[in-house]
Design an enzyme around this catalytic site. Structure first.
Site, PDB file in Angstrom:
ATOM      1  N   HIS A  65       0.812  -1.218   0.000  1.00 18.94           N
ATOM      2  CA  HIS A  65       0.000   0.000   0.000  1.00 18.94           C
ATOM      3  C   HIS A  65       0.847   1.270   0.000  1.00 18.94           C
ATOM      4  CE1 HIS A  65       0.332  -0.165   4.531  1.00 18.94           C
ATOM      5  NE2 HIS A  65       0.354   1.134   4.378  1.00 18.94           N
ATOM      6  N   ASP A 110      -0.030  -7.627   1.799  1.00 18.84           N
ATOM      7  CA  ASP A 110       0.485  -6.253   1.766  1.00 18.84           C
ATOM      8  C   ASP A 110       2.009  -6.243   1.820  1.00 18.84           C
ATOM      9  OD1 ASP A 110       0.237  -3.485   1.634  1.00 18.84           O
ATOM     10  OD2 ASP A 110       0.262  -3.278   3.809  1.00 18.84           O
ATOM     11  N   SER A 204       4.192   3.255   7.833  1.00 19.15           N
ATOM     12  CA  SER A 204       3.875   2.125   6.964  1.00 19.15           C
ATOM     13  C   SER A 204       5.093   1.633   6.197  1.00 19.15           C
ATOM     14  CB  SER A 204       2.798   2.530   5.953  1.00 19.15           C
ATOM     15  OG  SER A 204       1.524   2.451   6.515  1.00 19.15           O
TER      16      SER A 204
END
Length: 258
Positions: A65, A110, A204
């Site tokens: 992502h 992910d 992230s």
């Protein structure tokens, strides 16, 4: 509210749920300048929006992502304002995603593998972190780091990465707060049960390092960050070892585990 831990300007990730603004390490302290040699800053023209992990001189692992149309990677960086002499900047040459990842499902597999446009050299502030030799055990002490927000609600981005120690928890701890996660997700649950320490918006793609091994990728969590009984969720790197090694070896058709 639960959100992917990436900057809010990555609008393509806004599906049926609110996207988590970029995450920082909440409840941590400024990292020592020499304790994050494998940490990669992923940035665009305006900001650091994700992190990654250097696994050898040509390859970086991060979250799927974190993909964006135009981004660069900076290695050996500590302070955004005071550059290290050995900092190196690279562009992505190739990006690889799990071919069996469900389209338009940011919660599935992910992980992204990036080949750099040219190799980096090991230096005082740059060194790779190898893939894990075995999966982590519940109760392991794990290290988190990143340039994400250091406050749980309002975004407060530091000039230097922050670090904190958390613990690997049983997967069952993450099931009640995040029922939307697939039952078959290959993830790790890590945090502090009473809250107070967590990755947050902007963290992230960064590493979860347990007992010195690269075990997880910052993926998902609650907002505000650092809530009790709402630990962070991390992509489990060990489950993707074979896929990563196959891609690096040239087998670009390799498939990730289901």
């Amino acid at each position: 509210m639960v959100l992917i831990r990436v900057l809010a300007n990555l609008l393509i990730l806004q599906l049926s749920y609110a996207q988590k603004s970029s995450e920082l390490v909440v409840g941590g302290d400024e990292c020592n300048i020499n304790e994050h040699r494998s940490l990669v800053a992923i940035f665009n023209s305006t900001e650091f929006f994700c992190s990654g992990t250097l696994i050898n001189q040509e390859w970086v692992v991060t979250a799927a992502h974190c993909d964006s149309t135009n981004f660069k990677m900076k290695l050996g960086v500590h302070s955004k304002k005071v550059p290290n002499e050995d900092e190196q900047t690279r562009n992505p040459k190739e990006k690889f995603f799990c071919p069996n990842k469900k389209k338009d499902d940011v919660l599935d597999k992910d992980i992204m593998l990036i080949k750099l446009d040219s190799p980096v050299s090991n230096s005082e502030h740059i060194a790779p972190l190898s893939l894990p030799s075995s999966p982590p055990s519940v109760g392991s002490v794990c290290h988190i780091m990143g340039w994400g927000s250091i406050t749980p609600i309002e975004k407060t981005l530091p000039d230097v990465p922050y670090c904190a120690n958390i613990k690997l928890l049983d997967d069952a701890v993450c099931q009640p707060p995040y029922p939307e996660l697939p039952a078959t997700s290959r993830t790790l649950c890590a945090g502090i049960p009473e809250g107070g320490k967590d990755t947050c918006g902007g963290d992230s793609g960064g590493p979860l390092i347990c007992n010195g091994q690269f075990q997880g990728i910052v993926f998902y969590g609650a907002h505000p960050c650092g809530q009790a009984l709402k630990p962070g969720v991390y992509t489990k790197v060990f489950d993707y070892n074979d896929w990563i090694q196959s891609i690096i070896a040239g087998n670009t058709a390799a498939t990730c585990p289901p």
